[in-house]
Design a protein around this motif. Sequence first.
Motif, PDB file in Angstrom:
ATOM      1  N   LEU A   1      -2.483   9.901   7.737  1.00 29.92           N
ATOM      2  CA  LEU A   1      -2.246   9.525   6.321  1.00 29.92           C
ATOM      3  C   LEU A   1      -2.211  10.616   5.305  1.00 29.92           C
ATOM      4  O   LEU A   1      -2.848  11.534   5.472  1.00 29.92           O
ATOM      5  CB  LEU A   1      -3.502   8.357   6.022  1.00 29.92           C
ATOM      6  N   LEU A   2      -1.640  10.162   4.223  1.00 23.53           N
ATOM      7  CA  LEU A   2      -1.779  11.287   3.017  1.00 23.53           C
ATOM      8  C   LEU A   2      -2.776  10.806   1.952  1.00 23.53           C
ATOM      9  O   LEU A   2      -2.517   9.685   1.521  1.00 23.53           O
ATOM     10  CB  LEU A   2      -0.431  11.396   2.424  1.00 23.53           C
ATOM     11  N   GLY A   3      -3.440  11.466   1.525  1.00 25.62           N
ATOM     12  CA  GLY A   3      -4.453  11.157   0.416  1.00 25.62           C
ATOM     13  C   GLY A   3      -4.402  12.169  -0.700  1.00 25.62           C
ATOM     14  O   GLY A   3      -4.199  13.348  -0.593  1.00 25.62           O
ATOM     15  N   ARG A   4      -4.262  11.581  -1.989  1.00 26.27           N
ATOM     16  CA  ARG A   4      -3.911  12.465  -3.159  1.00 26.27           C
ATOM     17  C   ARG A   4      -4.835  13.449  -3.141  1.00 26.27           C
ATOM     18  O   ARG A   4      -4.363  14.811  -3.392  1.00 26.27           O
ATOM     19  CB  ARG A   4      -4.223  11.685  -4.433  1.00 26.27           C
ATOM     20  N   ALA A   5      -6.109  13.144  -3.053  1.00 27.04           N
ATOM     21  CA  ALA A   5      -7.122  14.505  -3.334  1.00 27.04           C
ATOM     22  C   ALA A   5      -8.411  14.294  -2.650  1.00 27.04           C
ATOM     23  O   ALA A   5      -8.892  13.123  -3.142  1.00 27.04           O
ATOM     24  CB  ALA A   5      -7.124  15.007  -4.718  1.00 27.04           C
TER      25      ALA A   5
ATOM     26  N   ALA B   1     -11.097   0.192  -5.565  1.00 31.07           N
ATOM     27  CA  ALA B   1     -12.255   1.034  -5.516  1.00 31.07           C
ATOM     28  C   ALA B   1     -11.796   2.759  -4.960  1.00 31.07           C
ATOM     29  O   ALA B   1     -12.218   3.662  -5.434  1.00 31.07           O
ATOM     30  CB  ALA B   1     -13.559   0.920  -4.508  1.00 31.07           C
ATOM     31  N   ASN B   2     -10.787   2.577  -3.915  1.00 28.90           N
ATOM     32  CA  ASN B   2     -10.287   3.799  -3.655  1.00 28.90           C
ATOM     33  C   ASN B   2      -9.441   4.563  -4.717  1.00 28.90           C
ATOM     34  O   ASN B   2      -9.189   5.812  -4.610  1.00 28.90           O
ATOM     35  CB  ASN B   2      -9.455   3.376  -2.407  1.00 28.90           C
ATOM     36  N   GLU B   3      -8.642   3.646  -5.499  1.00 27.78           N
ATOM     37  CA  GLU B   3      -7.927   4.122  -6.508  1.00 27.78           C
ATOM     38  C   GLU B   3      -8.848   4.881  -7.439  1.00 27.78           C
ATOM     39  O   GLU B   3      -8.475   5.972  -8.016  1.00 27.78           O
ATOM     40  CB  GLU B   3      -7.234   3.249  -7.140  1.00 27.78           C
ATOM     41  N   ARG B   4     -10.079   4.288  -7.697  1.00 27.09           N
ATOM     42  CA  ARG B   4     -11.057   4.895  -8.506  1.00 27.09           C
ATOM     43  C   ARG B   4     -11.468   6.059  -8.117  1.00 27.09           C
ATOM     44  O   ARG B   4     -11.542   7.199  -8.692  1.00 27.09           O
ATOM     45  CB  ARG B   4     -12.140   4.109  -8.927  1.00 27.09           C
TER      46      ARG B   4
ATOM     47  N   VAL C   1      -3.347   3.965   2.745  1.00 24.90           N
ATOM     48  CA  VAL C   1      -4.785   4.260   3.375  1.00 24.90           C
ATOM     49  C   VAL C   1      -5.525   3.152   3.436  1.00 24.90           C
ATOM     50  O   VAL C   1      -6.471   2.821   4.315  1.00 24.90           O
ATOM     51  CB  VAL C   1      -5.058   5.358   2.614  1.00 24.90           C
ATOM     52  N   SER C   2      -5.933   2.110   2.167  1.00 23.89           N
ATOM     53  CA  SER C   2      -6.768   1.094   2.168  1.00 23.89           C
ATOM     54  C   SER C   2      -6.587  -0.033   3.167  1.00 23.89           C
ATOM     55  O   SER C   2      -7.498  -0.439   3.641  1.00 23.89           O
ATOM     56  CB  SER C   2      -6.759   0.504   0.800  1.00 23.89           C
ATOM     57  N   LYS C   3      -5.225  -0.137   3.492  1.00 26.06           N
ATOM     58  CA  LYS C   3      -5.047  -1.211   4.689  1.00 26.06           C
ATOM     59  C   LYS C   3      -5.331  -0.739   5.844  1.00 26.06           C
ATOM     60  O   LYS C   3      -5.647  -1.383   6.883  1.00 26.06           O
ATOM     61  CB  LYS C   3      -3.333  -1.561   4.547  1.00 26.06           C
ATOM     62  N   VAL C   4      -5.359   0.767   6.219  1.00 24.50           N
ATOM     63  CA  VAL C   4      -5.772   1.324   7.792  1.00 24.50           C
ATOM     64  C   VAL C   4      -7.216   1.464   7.655  1.00 24.50           C
ATOM     65  O   VAL C   4      -7.962   1.285   8.747  1.00 24.50           O
ATOM     66  CB  VAL C   4      -4.906   2.543   7.785  1.00 24.50           C
ATOM     67  N   ARG C   5      -7.644   1.970   6.804  1.00 29.63           N
ATOM     68  CA  ARG C   5      -9.203   2.376   6.888  1.00 29.63           C
ATOM     69  C   ARG C   5     -10.178   0.972   6.655  1.00 29.63           C
ATOM     70  O   ARG C   5      -9.678   0.265   6.065  1.00 29.63           O
ATOM     71  CB  ARG C   5      -9.564   3.167   5.685  1.00 29.63           C
ATOM     72  N   SER C   6     -11.233   0.947   7.297  1.00 32.20           N
ATOM     73  CA  SER C   6     -12.008  -0.092   7.307  1.00 32.20           C
ATOM     74  C   SER C   6     -13.101  -0.129   6.464  1.00 32.20           C
ATOM     75  O   SER C   6     -13.754   0.942   6.108  1.00 32.20           O
ATOM     76  CB  SER C   6     -13.003  -0.008   8.727  1.00 32.20           C
TER      77      SER C   6
ATOM     78  N   GLU D   1       4.110   6.724  -6.459  1.00 28.73           N
ATOM     79  CA  GLU D   1       3.827   6.927  -5.178  1.00 28.73           C
ATOM     80  C   GLU D   1       2.511   7.212  -4.805  1.00 28.73           C
ATOM     81  O   GLU D   1       2.253   7.015  -3.413  1.00 28.73           O
ATOM     82  CB  GLU D   1       4.667   8.225  -5.112  1.00 28.73           C
ATOM     83  N   GLN D   2       1.878   7.599  -5.624  1.00 30.20           N
ATOM     84  CA  GLN D   2       0.329   8.122  -5.185  1.00 30.20           C
ATOM     85  C   GLN D   2      -0.618   6.570  -4.985  1.00 30.20           C
ATOM     86  O   GLN D   2      -1.273   6.466  -4.259  1.00 30.20           O
ATOM     87  CB  GLN D   2      -0.252   8.792  -6.401  1.00 30.20           C
ATOM     88  N   LYS D   3      -0.179   5.590  -5.899  1.00 33.46           N
ATOM     89  CA  LYS D   3      -0.861   4.266  -5.766  1.00 33.46           C
ATOM     90  C   LYS D   3      -0.288   3.670  -4.461  1.00 33.46           C
ATOM     91  O   LYS D   3      -1.212   3.117  -3.887  1.00 33.46           O
ATOM     92  CB  LYS D   3      -0.332   3.511  -6.757  1.00 33.46           C
ATOM     93  N   SER D   4       0.890   3.917  -4.040  1.00 32.56           N
ATOM     94  CA  SER D   4       1.404   3.308  -2.786  1.00 32.56           C
ATOM     95  C   SER D   4       0.828   4.130  -1.545  1.00 32.56           C
ATOM     96  O   SER D   4       0.436   3.602  -0.547  1.00 32.56           O
ATOM     97  CB  SER D   4       2.968   3.774  -2.461  1.00 32.56           C
TER      98      SER D   4
END
Length: 481
Positions: free
Chosen positions: A425-429, A325-328, A298-303, A290-293
């Motif tokens: 958008l929802l961000g994990r943290a 990079a965003n996952e990291r 977020v990665s598709k929307v943000r530039s 769920e968090q990866k999704s």
Amino acid sequence: MKKKLVIASTVLAFASLYCAAAPDDLADIKTEITKRHDEAVKRLQDWIGQVSIAAENRGYPEGAQYMAKLARDAGFQQASVINTDGKPGVFATLDVGAPKTVGLYFMYDVKQFDPVEWSSPPTEARIVDKPPLGKVMIGRGAVNQKGPEAAFLAALHAIRGAGKKMPVNLVMVAEGEEEIGSPHIPQLVRRPEVLAALKKCDGVFMPSATQDLDGIVTVNLGSKGVIELELVSSGEKWGRGPAKDIHSSLKAMVDSPAWHLIKALNTLVSEDGNVIMIDNYPKPLPLTLEQKSMIEKVSKVRSEAQAKKQFSVQHWINDLPWEQANERLEAQPTVNIEGLVGGYTGLGGKTILPHRAVAKIDMRLVPDMKAADALAALKAHLAKRGFGDIEVNMTGGYDPTITSADSALIKAQVAAYKKFGIDALLGRATPVRIPVMCLPVNRSNLPPGISVSVTAAAHTRRTNITSSNRRTRRYRVSTER
């Protein structure tokens, strides 16, 4: 010239956070917002001029007293300055007899600054033209955190000015040491009267600037934890090297505490500095599907290009793709060198062998890591590797937090944005730290194992807000009149 509001749509969103009112039902509040625009701008400018910097022991207790006055002016029935062994905090309550109570986390301190690095004096909060954004306010704290907090206070002024009743009760805890790792916030929140009030809260809300330049709004579901510390290498503690600065020619026969520190630092990370190599270091909790999704969306929307421009970087670690990079960023702990101090740092050179060197370190933590475990692992690692003489002085820190997207407070915020046509958008943290793990709340509406519900008030371009950034950085949001 047409005025645009110096507050976020969170001002109105909060008004409908726990009620079913449609946006059109908030007309009186919108009128008050417009009417009070200049007053809100002036309030923020004055607050920026009241500087509190914990690391420099500057602006205390005045900063806490000012914070308490701001709370009282906004309608809190009581706002008390509470002393700790460090800088004072503020505890305030606004009780309207509502069935729900929401906690507020505020900070009134700001980071240090060098006026030379700013395009206008950082304490004057000047409003200047910044193409293509229009008029912006430049000042230390206008983004982190006085600007968003001032927007929230402006909401309270507007709601009260419109003769409306708040839909929830509020409990505010404001600290003056966030920028040094919140070392004394436990003393603040464990005061009996504060603890009792916080336990009535369904969650903790933190106003924060979380809108990209392209207008994307993110609701963060938690915060990374942090340890702030200094590693100190000295000839006295080591028993080798000089006990005072001596001439550099003596390096041929005398050990160097500075090199000793550098060698110790080298054992903490991989050769490229990107992987933590501390023995028995706590392991992070892997991302769920769920968090990866969530991150994928977020990665598709943000530039990516805009992010690189904002951060002045050309590559991510290991040339990772944007999504990875965003996952990291969300999932990986870090060991970062904030600064290295030792010997002569003035103009030109000076032929000395320093007797002491210091590394200023921050260590970011992610769920399920604990600050105490990470600190213990660091000390044991240094001792095992032959660097047990190096002092490890923790100055502040706390554990990470994470909140379910299904928690009541998160759902309420997302729904409120939706009413105003904003698909947040929802961000994990958030990768920055927020010491909310210290704030006890009512767990009845939260999933098992979640100690606190954390949201960040995301600001939108429907009503632009003020910005603070040094001239070397991009402006995140703006205000136009």
